[in-house]
Design a protein around this motif. Structure first.
Motif, PDB file in Angstrom:
ATOM      1  N   THR A  63    -108.446  37.148   6.619  1.00  0.00           N
ATOM      2  CA  THR A  63    -108.207  36.886   5.450  1.00  0.00           C
ATOM      3  C   THR A  63    -107.265  38.076   5.162  1.00  0.00           C
ATOM      4  O   THR A  63    -107.482  39.720   5.675  1.00  0.00           O
ATOM      5  N   ARG A  64    -106.126  37.906   4.323  1.00  0.00           N
ATOM      6  CA  ARG A  64    -105.360  39.128   3.668  1.00  0.00           C
ATOM      7  C   ARG A  64    -105.302  38.308   2.761  1.00  0.00           C
ATOM      8  O   ARG A  64    -104.471  37.556   2.106  1.00  0.00           O
ATOM      9  N   ILE A  65    -105.145  39.545   1.427  1.00  0.00           N
ATOM     10  CA  ILE A  65    -104.497  39.221   0.028  1.00  0.00           C
ATOM     11  C   ILE A  65    -103.218  39.645   0.136  1.00  0.00           C
ATOM     12  O   ILE A  65    -102.806  40.764   0.768  1.00  0.00           O
ATOM     13  N   SER A  66    -102.146  38.434   0.060  1.00  0.00           N
ATOM     14  CA  SER A  66    -100.910  39.504  -0.174  1.00  0.00           C
ATOM     15  C   SER A  66    -100.439  38.576  -1.709  1.00  0.00           C
ATOM     16  O   SER A  66    -100.304  37.590  -2.302  1.00  0.00           O
ATOM     17  N   ASP A  67     -99.681  40.152  -2.585  1.00  0.00           N
ATOM     18  CA  ASP A  67     -99.677  39.395  -3.999  1.00  0.00           C
ATOM     19  C   ASP A  67     -98.852  40.857  -4.427  1.00  0.00           C
ATOM     20  O   ASP A  67     -98.451  41.460  -4.387  1.00  0.00           O
ATOM     21  N   VAL A  99    -109.663  36.191 -10.947  1.00  0.00           N
ATOM     22  CA  VAL A  99    -107.710  36.506 -10.902  1.00  0.00           C
ATOM     23  C   VAL A  99    -107.827  34.537 -10.440  1.00  0.00           C
ATOM     24  O   VAL A  99    -108.096  34.628  -8.885  1.00  0.00           O
ATOM     25  N   GLU A 100    -106.623  34.075 -10.782  1.00  0.00           N
ATOM     26  CA  GLU A 100    -105.683  33.218 -10.599  1.00  0.00           C
ATOM     27  C   GLU A 100    -104.667  32.734  -9.263  1.00  0.00           C
ATOM     28  O   GLU A 100    -103.683  33.693  -9.368  1.00  0.00           O
ATOM     29  N   LYS A 101    -104.915  31.904  -8.329  1.00  0.00           N
ATOM     30  CA  LYS A 101    -103.546  32.043  -7.370  1.00  0.00           C
ATOM     31  C   LYS A 101    -103.319  32.403  -6.655  1.00  0.00           C
ATOM     32  O   LYS A 101    -102.348  33.188  -7.431  1.00  0.00           O
ATOM     33  N   THR A 102    -104.328  33.814  -6.135  1.00  0.00           N
ATOM     34  CA  THR A 102    -103.734  34.440  -5.018  1.00  0.00           C
ATOM     35  C   THR A 102    -103.554  34.195  -4.043  1.00  0.00           C
ATOM     36  O   THR A 102    -103.978  33.047  -3.549  1.00  0.00           O
ATOM     37  N   ARG A 103    -102.488  34.435  -3.511  1.00  0.00           N
ATOM     38  CA  ARG A 103    -101.710  34.069  -2.249  1.00  0.00           C
ATOM     39  C   ARG A 103    -102.933  34.805  -0.919  1.00  0.00           C
ATOM     40  O   ARG A 103    -103.188  36.164  -0.636  1.00  0.00           O
ATOM     41  N   VAL A 104    -103.641  33.686  -0.141  1.00  0.00           N
ATOM     42  CA  VAL A 104    -105.041  34.324   1.343  1.00  0.00           C
ATOM     43  C   VAL A 104    -103.528  34.299   2.635  1.00  0.00           C
ATOM     44  O   VAL A 104    -103.418  32.804   2.265  1.00  0.00           O
ATOM     45  N   THR A 105    -103.648  35.314   2.925  1.00  0.00           N
ATOM     46  CA  THR A 105    -102.982  34.496   4.777  1.00  0.00           C
ATOM     47  C   THR A 105    -103.877  35.053   5.896  1.00  0.00           C
ATOM     48  O   THR A 105    -104.633  35.916   5.936  1.00  0.00           O
ATOM     49  N   LYS A 106    -103.626  34.656   6.729  1.00  0.00           N
ATOM     50  CA  LYS A 106    -104.151  34.723   8.086  1.00  0.00           C
ATOM     51  C   LYS A 106    -102.833  35.268   9.848  1.00  0.00           C
ATOM     52  O   LYS A 106    -101.869  34.655   8.929  1.00  0.00           O
ATOM     53  N   ALA A 107    -102.974  36.109  10.435  1.00  0.00           N
ATOM     54  CA  ALA A 107    -102.971  36.408  11.040  1.00  0.00           C
ATOM     55  C   ALA A 107    -102.689  35.409  12.835  1.00  0.00           C
ATOM     56  O   ALA A 107    -103.041  34.286  12.595  1.00  0.00           O
ATOM     57  N   TYR A 124     -97.403  43.629  -2.471  1.00  0.00           N
ATOM     58  CA  TYR A 124     -98.868  44.328  -2.009  1.00  0.00           C
ATOM     59  C   TYR A 124     -98.952  43.711  -1.214  1.00  0.00           C
ATOM     60  O   TYR A 124     -99.504  42.399  -1.229  1.00  0.00           O
ATOM     61  N   SER A 125    -100.034  43.981   0.222  1.00  0.00           N
ATOM     62  CA  SER A 125    -101.465  43.275   0.825  1.00  0.00           C
ATOM     63  C   SER A 125    -102.605  44.367   1.151  1.00  0.00           C
ATOM     64  O   SER A 125    -102.360  45.410   0.951  1.00  0.00           O
ATOM     65  N   THR A 126    -103.975  43.372   1.292  1.00  0.00           N
ATOM     66  CA  THR A 126    -104.393  44.540   1.445  1.00  0.00           C
ATOM     67  C   THR A 126    -105.504  43.453   2.422  1.00  0.00           C
ATOM     68  O   THR A 126    -105.226  42.149   2.076  1.00  0.00           O
ATOM     69  N   ILE A 127    -106.634  44.288   3.348  1.00  0.00           N
ATOM     70  CA  ILE A 127    -107.056  43.376   4.207  1.00  0.00           C
ATOM     71  C   ILE A 127    -108.968  43.112   3.291  1.00  0.00           C
ATOM     72  O   ILE A 127    -109.620  44.081   3.456  1.00  0.00           O
ATOM     73  N   PRO A 128    -109.208  42.022   3.212  1.00  0.00           N
ATOM     74  CA  PRO A 128    -110.934  42.166   2.342  1.00  0.00           C
ATOM     75  C   PRO A 128    -111.525  42.351   4.142  1.00  0.00           C
ATOM     76  O   PRO A 128    -111.175  42.087   5.752  1.00  0.00           O
ATOM     77  N   ARG A 129    -112.375  43.087   3.783  1.00  0.00           N
ATOM     78  CA  ARG A 129    -113.258  43.778   5.330  1.00  0.00           C
ATOM     79  C   ARG A 129    -114.677  43.458   4.886  1.00  0.00           C
ATOM     80  O   ARG A 129    -115.255  42.920   3.449  1.00  0.00           O
ATOM     81  N   ASP A 130    -115.740  42.688   5.069  1.00  0.00           N
ATOM     82  CA  ASP A 130    -117.181  42.626   5.225  1.00  0.00           C
ATOM     83  C   ASP A 130    -117.347  41.330   4.500  1.00  0.00           C
ATOM     84  O   ASP A 130    -116.137  40.347   4.752  1.00  0.00           O
ATOM     85  N   ALA A 131    -118.441  40.627   3.743  1.00  0.00           N
ATOM     86  CA  ALA A 131    -118.407  39.532   3.641  1.00  0.00           C
ATOM     87  C   ALA A 131    -117.249  39.655   2.680  1.00  0.00           C
ATOM     88  O   ALA A 131    -117.095  39.764   1.407  1.00  0.00           O
ATOM     89  N   THR A 132    -117.038  38.032   3.228  1.00  0.00           N
ATOM     90  CA  THR A 132    -115.723  37.360   2.578  1.00  0.00           C
ATOM     91  C   THR A 132    -116.003  35.727   2.338  1.00  0.00           C
ATOM     92  O   THR A 132    -116.441  35.108   3.600  1.00  0.00           O
TER      93      THR A 132
END
Lengths: 478, 445
Positions: free
Chosen positions: B396-400, B435-443, B373-381
């Motif tokens: 940011t986007r979490i892809s894991d 959580v350890e080692k999660t992929r965080v991506t950007k556009a 899945y992926s999900t989008i952090p929103r608000d304070a990150t």
């Protein structure tokens, strides 16, 4: 399924009483929806489903405070209670309503409308639904070695609305709809591929043929088989991208349709569906290339998002959102239209009696261009064709988005080579639409249910367009 | 409310028996929702929803139908039951028919009910004001949100001799605050009692995060440790609960297929489902088939212990119902995650390179079987470097994958919070998770 007439007595009484109590505006919507549906889970029939929803939604403006109430106990006694509560809350909240809500003045109308329906859905039974599902299931079963798990559903519904307001507008609408959904899981050795499929439209039983459901499912089954057999890893890099109508549709829905909803631009959805990258002063802003021509049109016959009058009693019409890459028009209801000093363009929708009408899309699409498919790909040296998708998301101002390909192929020197597994497009809205350099001639639509509001309400929509060509976009891997 | 439900259930039950069905279950739910929404520090709409829904399940000669109606008048209900019954002639016989259970049960569960929530009325507007003011006092410029007070009463009657009722109340505040630079923060308070409802605190949290996230810096796409607040963790754990449904296993929409008795998470993680629990507001003491709801331990010390069943799926899997029957598919009621022993500050100090996510939205799956899945952090990150927060980051986007994340939990927070809001439909009681080692991506921009 039945098609009984709705009773006008209580709605007129409610509007009159609220108006007498000093409201600037009052409206009622007697809203009925009846659905029957069947589900096949791995060939096993789940319980047949009947849903009948009927109730009264009431909206009023008191001293600039908007109040919405709803009940399905539609009688005079309960209507009185509803009016009292509505009045009390409207008055109490008006102190905290610093930004007074005002509605645009729209024409008084008396109309009756309905979607075209050739083979009446009310004449259909579970037997008819099950027969279609069995036929679809048999198509999937032809490749059972590749697709061991499947879920199929068929739902038919009729929706009837009776709208009245304090301006004397009276509108009665009727929309029959058909929806087919599915979820296919392809498995081979360690590989697995999944796909959600959706078809929907307004009209009668003829939609089964019109939507080309059997052929489309057959195609989807073969796509899954091909990905499992021949799919290769995507190599990250910069490619030209060709999107199929399904991907074109989701892109335009998410990155143009939603941010063009004027209520989001004004911040009204701030704590839920979010706001927009557009500011109230952005009409005329360049958001894409000259090829970006994007519209939303509720009046397309047979469409899933079809309506002729919205849920504020305003006539529906086509909205040209983006013209030659420039922000041209927003989606408005009465309140946002007033704020923007314009008229409503009929974008207020509600999915059930107990949901307030809010600004929504209907059928959002990229206008067709003049390229054939072959012309689009012939000068692509290194590209990816993304025909369909599974995973997608976008941030809450509708700027940073991602689409992960399902049916996707590598293109080399103008030729389609082999299927790619999970190519990822992750791009900003402006970069995406500025990279668009050519549009196909033919458009196609896909059905979806669009969510917004609090409490949440899903409305039927179409999204689509032609094949599009985007130059030099990054492709990542999952 | 009670009189209306009694009358409806009795009428429908009698009508179904008149039609000589083999089995029937009727559930009537009377719900009142009192909601105020605001944006830009001003009320935008006040909602009052007052409705009764009737859910009917009938079996005759191996054929099953389910119906929902919002009609409440006797003659309309009779017609609905008749129509549902007559439609059965067109339904195929089902090979997996299971009779509804007989009443041999004891219903021990109890939901919270606070009459003050039922009678709150226009008092809800005061809560809006205090939440807005609290956020503004923390430095926010604009505040949006929803305060929603709900009461629900329901009654079940089945041909198995079951006749029970239950009721529940809850109130929630979902607050989002924006600074003058449009940095934003989110705050939430959910409670079954008015005395434990803290809209001001939710407003303060939202306002504080909107202020603290004004200083924004650059970051690179890559792998990070991830500190996820209860709001974000709830989104993942609700999917853990949903994926335990036997229906999801059968349809290929679960990452728990063939995992019973196997290790699916770190040993320090236990996830339970409760029909009724103090502070929980997603369930009731009986399920849609009249079976008492219970505590189901889905994951115990990292091992998958059970799927969630109704009587039909239980029969197929050679077990007994877990009291999770929905009208078609089994589903979780309230998800509870165990508490750990770390504070959020201790987690931050623990991390060399991490992202702290306070809210998220738009979680979508490429493959449910793999939980990708992926999900989008929103608000304070926030970006964390060498044990402290460096600055806020955007885009940011979490892809894991959820299975990978469940097996990569490094620490569990000691303070838990009930979460339910726009993005989290099932109430989840969860702490902050590292959580350890999660992929965080950007556009690409």
């Amino acid at each position: 399924m039945s098609r009984k007439n709705l009773d006008l007595e209580i709605p007129l009484y409610v509007v009159k009483k609220i108006e007498e109590a000093g409201a600037e505006y009052a409206e009622t919507r007697l809203h009925t929806r009846e659905e029957i549906g069947c589900i096949l889970k791995n060939g096993q029939l789940e319980p047949a489903i009947v849903t009948y929803s009927h109730g009264l939604g009431v909206r009023a403006l008191f001293n600039g405070t908007l109040v919405f109430s709803a009940t399905n106990i539609v009688n005079r006694e309960n209507a009185k209670k509803l009016i009292e509560e509505t009045l009390k809350k409207g008055k109490t909240a008006s102190n905290l309503t610093k930004n007074k809500v005002k509605f645009s003045r729209e024409r008084r109308l008396k109309k009756k409308w309905s979607a075209l329906e050739h083979q009446k859905l009310v004449d259909k039974s579970f037997e008819d639904l099950t027969k279609v599902l069995r036929e679809l299931d048999n198509i999937v079963l032809e490749e059972k070695d590749y697709i061991p798990m499947r879920f199929l559903e068929l739902e038919i519904s009729v929706e009837k609305k009776l709208f009245t307001n304090s301006q004397g507008t009276y509108i009665e609408g009727y929309v029959p709809r058909l929806y087919i959904g599915g979820f296919l899981t392809g498995l081979k050795e360690s590989k697995s591929v999944q796909k959600v499929i959706e078809f929907g439209g307004s009209g009668g039983w003829e939609l089964i043929t019109k939507l080309n459901v059997f052929e489309e499912i057959r195609k989807q089954v073969q796509v899954i088989k091909e990905i499992l057999e021949k799919g290769q890893k995507t190599v990250a890099g910069v490619y030209d991208i060709i999107t199929g109508p399904e991907v074109t549709g989701i892109m335009v829905h998410e990155s143009i349709g939603h941010p063009f909803e004027a209520d989001r631009i004004l911040g009204r959805e701030g704590a839920q569906a979010g706001e927009s990258y557009l500011k109230p002063t952005d009409l005329g802003r360049q958001i894409g290339s000259e090829e970006a021509n994007i519209s939303d049109d509720p009046t397309i016959p047979g469409s899933y998002g079809f309506y002729l009058y919205d849920d504020e009693g305003v006539p529906a019409r086509k909205r040209k959102l983006v013209v030659n890459g420039i922000v041209n028009e927003l989606l408005h209801n009465r309140a946002t239209a007033r704020e923007f000093k314009t008229k409503s363009n009929g974008a207020a929708r509600s999915n059930k009696f107990d949901r307030e009408p809010i600004v929504r899309m209907a059928n959002t699409y990229v206008e067709p261009g003049d390229y054939t498919f072959d012309e689009l790909i012939k000068d692509v040296k290194r590209g990816v064709l993304v025909n369909s998708f599974m995973e997608w998301n976008i941030d809450d101002i509708r700027w940073n988005q991602r689409y992960v390909g399902h049916e996707s192929y590598l293109i080399e020197n103008g030729e389609i080579k082999y299927p790619l597994i999970n190519p990822v497009i992750e791009v900003t809205t402006e970069r995406l639409w500025s990279s668009l350099d050519a549009r196909g001639k033919e458009i196609q639509f896909w059905a979806a249910t669009c969510g917004k509001g609090d409490p949440m309400q899903g409305v039927p929509v179409w999204a689509g367009g032609p094949y599009l060509r985007f130059r030099n976009l990054e492709v990542k891997t999952r | 409310m009670k009189e209306i439900l009694d009358e409806i259930v009795d009428n429908v039950f009698k009508k179904a028996l008149e039609l000589k069905v083999d089995d029937t279950s009727i559930i009537a739910v009377y719900g009142i929702e009192n909601m105020a929404r605001f944006s830009n520090n001003s009320i935008t709409v006040i909602d009052t929803l007052n409705e009764v829904a009737v859910f009917l399940y009938m079996i005759k000669d191996g054929k099953k139908v389910v119906g929902t109606t919002y009609s409440v008048r006797k003659e309309e209900l009779d017609k609905f039951v008749e129509r549902l019954f007559s439609s059965m002639q067109f339904v195929e016989k089902s090979s997996d028919i299971t009779s509804l259970p007989k009443n041999v049960f004891k219903y021990l569960g109890k939901n919270d009910y606070d009459e003050k929530i039922e009678k709150l009325g226009e008092g809800i507007v005061d809560y809006c004001e205090s939440a807005i003011n609290a956020a503004l006092s923390e430095g926010a410029k604009r505040v949006s949100g929803t305060i929603s007070a709900n009461v629900e009463m329901c009654k079940i009657r089945t041909s198995g001799g079951i006749e029970e009722e239950d009721r529940i109340s809850y109130i929630s505040a979902n607050i989002r605050a924006f600074s003058e630079t449009n940095s934003s923060g989110h705050g939430l308070s959910c409670s079954t009692y008015l005395s434990k409802f803290y809209p001001e605190e939710a407003g303060k949290t939202a306002g504080m995060f909107s202020r603290e996230s004004k200083k924004v810096g650059r970051w690179d796409e890559g792998e990070y440790d991830l500190i996820i607040s209860p709001t974000v963790a709830a989104d993942i754990f609700q999917m853990v609960g949903i994926s335990a449904s036997a229906f999801r296993i059968d349809t290929g929409t679960s990452f728990f297929k063939d995992c019973l008795g196997k290790k699916v998470a770190v040993e320090s993680l236990t996830v339970e489902d409760y029909g009724t629990i103090e502070g929980g507001f997603g369930g009731r003491k009986f399920d849609d088939e009249g079976v008492p709801t219970q505590k189901n331990t889905i994951i115990e010390e990292g091992v998958l212990k059970t799927y969630l069943h109704n009587t039909t799926t239980a029969k197929k899997y050679g077990t007994t119902s877990t009291g999770n029957a929905g009208i078609i598919a089994p589903h979780p009621w309230n998800i509870v995650v165990n508490a750990g022993d770390m504070s959020v500050d201790e987690m931050i100090r623990e991390c060399k390179r991490a992202v702290y996510v306070t809210n998220n939205w738009y979680t979508r799956y490429q493959n449910y079987m793999r939980g990708e899945y992926s999900t989008i952090p929103r608000d304070a990150t926030f970006l964390i470097e060498n044990g402290s927060i460096k600055y806020a980051i955007n885009g940011t986007r979490i892809s894991d994958s959820i299975p990978r994340q469940l097996s990569s939990i490094k620490a569990i927070g000691k303070e838990r919070k009930w979460i339910k809001w726009w993005e989290v439909e099932i109430p989840v009681y969860t702490p902050t998770i590292l959580v350890e080692k999660t992929r965080v991506t950007k556009a690409q921009f």
